[in-house]
Design an enzyme around this catalytic site. Structure first.
Site, PDB file in Angstrom:
ATOM      1  N   HIS A 135       0.608  -1.073   0.028  1.00  0.00           N
ATOM      2  CA  HIS A 135      -0.356  -0.114   0.068  1.00  0.00           C
ATOM      3  C   HIS A 135       0.759   1.201   0.227  1.00  0.00           C
ATOM      4  O   HIS A 135       2.198   1.445   0.124  1.00  0.00           O
ATOM      5  CB  HIS A 135      -0.616  -0.008   0.891  1.00  0.00           C
ATOM      6  CG  HIS A 135      -0.236   0.431   2.342  1.00  0.00           C
ATOM      7  ND1 HIS A 135       0.106  -0.788   2.858  1.00  0.00           N
ATOM      8  CD2 HIS A 135      -0.561   1.455   3.121  1.00  0.00           C
ATOM      9  CE1 HIS A 135       1.632  -0.636   4.122  1.00  0.00           C
ATOM     10  NE2 HIS A 135       0.474   0.372   4.525  1.00  0.00           N
ATOM     11  N   ASP A 137       0.480   4.677   1.943  1.00  0.00           N
ATOM     12  CA  ASP A 137      -0.156   5.424   3.253  1.00  0.00           C
ATOM     13  C   ASP A 137      -1.483   6.227   2.986  1.00  0.00           C
ATOM     14  O   ASP A 137      -1.377   7.613   1.862  1.00  0.00           O
ATOM     15  CB  ASP A 137       0.700   5.866   3.877  1.00  0.00           C
ATOM     16  CG  ASP A 137       1.527   4.706   4.713  1.00  0.00           C
ATOM     17  OD1 ASP A 137       1.001   3.761   5.111  1.00  0.00           O
ATOM     18  OD2 ASP A 137       2.953   5.360   4.881  1.00  0.00           O
ATOM     19  N   HIS A 285       4.654   0.219   0.444  1.00  0.00           N
ATOM     20  CA  HIS A 285       5.847  -0.448   1.337  1.00  0.00           C
ATOM     21  C   HIS A 285       4.222  -2.095   2.219  1.00  0.00           C
ATOM     22  O   HIS A 285       3.120  -1.900   1.469  1.00  0.00           O
ATOM     23  CB  HIS A 285       6.014  -0.135   2.168  1.00  0.00           C
ATOM     24  CG  HIS A 285       5.014   1.024   3.186  1.00  0.00           C
ATOM     25  ND1 HIS A 285       4.830   2.204   2.683  1.00  0.00           N
ATOM     26  CD2 HIS A 285       4.759   0.872   4.103  1.00  0.00           C
ATOM     27  CE1 HIS A 285       3.503   2.867   3.399  1.00  0.00           C
ATOM     28  NE2 HIS A 285       3.051   2.046   4.526  1.00  0.00           N
ATOM     29  N   ARG A 300       4.803   6.254  13.874  1.00  0.00           N
ATOM     30  CA  ARG A 300       5.576   7.405  12.864  1.00  0.00           C
ATOM     31  C   ARG A 300       4.825   8.426  12.770  1.00  0.00           C
ATOM     32  O   ARG A 300       3.613   8.819  13.348  1.00  0.00           O
ATOM     33  CB  ARG A 300       4.466   6.031  11.543  1.00  0.00           C
ATOM     34  CG  ARG A 300       4.849   6.960  10.117  1.00  0.00           C
ATOM     35  CD  ARG A 300       3.429   6.111   9.218  1.00  0.00           C
ATOM     36  NE  ARG A 300       2.827   6.416   9.102  1.00  0.00           N
ATOM     37  CZ  ARG A 300       1.721   5.941   8.602  1.00  0.00           C
ATOM     38  NH1 ARG A 300       1.042   4.957   8.327  1.00  0.00           N
ATOM     39  NH2 ARG A 300       0.490   6.573   8.498  1.00  0.00           N
TER      40      ARG A 300
HETATM   41 FE   LIG Z   1       2.083   1.839   5.767  1.00  0.00          FE
END
Ligand SMILES: [Fe+2]
Length: 309
Positions: A135, A137, A285, A300
């Site tokens: 995907h 993000d 990723h 993150r």
């Molecule tokens: Fe992700």
């Protein structure tokens, strides 16, 4: 018997098979390549995507020239890695703010004591990792994230790697017939398939009102490098506009498979205090979920992007 098998008819299009072996077009960047950097050392992990950056201390404020060089390294390598950066959550945020405004994730709440822009991934024997799908993000947003910075705090004794795929290489190597077909097509991106399991039916309806499905071009242009990028992913892309369901699904499945090609990938093995900084427009990723029941703890922060074109 052997002769009979040998005479079994080969497909008519044997020489045009999409999964043919042989040379691939592998370019790091289309507008410039092989830049030299004066503030740090670049250690490539792969010829086109992924490099470790040595000689930068992320706990310190960045000078403008260093920030500009890091941005160039990010554009060239698409994902850059730093090791042994024992920084705080606040320092991670300060580093990220050098590259744009931060976004707040609609569905992940920040952990207690953290700024609202922080997402924590705490995977352990209660909560298995579920980010093991290719995907980009938040591609379900009208303005999907520009970049993200992930910091690993706890790492399993073995496993827990992350892979990134270069979506410029994925586009470059598509057959011309496919490129012509998709160049002007749009696809629908929707959070529902990936996030609905976290919500009650009432919450799902509420969020679907706020984040209704959006359309993005299947081929987007990188706003900084001008490169054409394949921009559909199996986590959020549900349908190609204007095609019937079967045709849409067949084409999407073919496009999704491009991230599986090893020449476009880099696989990173984490250590505690490793940091990955990826260009979310140019890559997809996949977080390998192979470390259960061990713990993997990561945080993150995400830099807001613009509308794909
Ligand atoms: Fe992700």
């Amino acid at each position: 018997m052997a002769n009979e098998l040998h005479n079994y008819p080969r497909p008519v299009h044997f020489n045009n098979r999409e999964d043919k072996e042989g040379p691939r077009i592998l370019r790091r960047r289309v507008d410039k390549e092989n830049q030299t950097f004066s503030f740090f050392k670049v250690k490539p992990l792969n010829p086109i995507i992924g490099a470790e950056i040595e000689g930068v201390d992320l706990s310190k404020p960045l000078s403008t020239p260093l920030r500009e060089e890091l941005n160039e390294a990010l554009l060239e390598w698409k994902v850059i890695f730093f090791r042994n950066q024992a920084i705080t959550s606040e320092q991670q945020i300060a580093f990220a703010k050098n590259f744009g405004e931060l976004e707040v994730h609609p569905f992940y709440n920040a952990p207690t004591g953290r700024a609202k822009e922080v997402i924590q991934f705490n995977r352990n024997k209660v909560q298995k990792g579920f980010e093991n799908i290719w995907h980009s993000d938040v591609s379900f947003r009208e303005q999907p994230a520009k970049a993200a910075i992930l910091r690993l705090m706890k790492v399993p004794p073995v496993g827990g790697d992350t892979l990134w795929a270069d979506m410029g290489a994925a586009y470059d190597n598509l057959p011309d017939t496919i490129k012509e077909r998709i160049d002007t097509l749009q696809a629908l991106h929707d959070f529902t398939p990936s996030f609905s399991h976290l919500m009650s039916p009432e919450e799902l309806l509420k969020w679907q009102k706020e984040f209704s499905a959006v359309t993005h071009p299947i081929v987007r242009t990188h706003p900084e490098t001008g490169r054409k990028l394949l921009f559909v992913n199996p986590s959020f892309t549900t349908r190609i506009i204007g095609l019937d369901e079967k045709e849409s699904e067949e084409l999407l499945q073919f496009l999704f498979r491009q991230t599986h090609i090893p020449e476009y990938q880099v696989r990173f093995h984490w250590e505690p205090n490793s940091i990955a900084f990826w260009d979310n427009r140019a890559t997809q990723h996949y977080a390998v979920s192979d470390y259960y029941p061990y713990e993997r703890l990561a945080e993150r922060v995400t830099i807001a992007g613009d509308r794909p074109y």
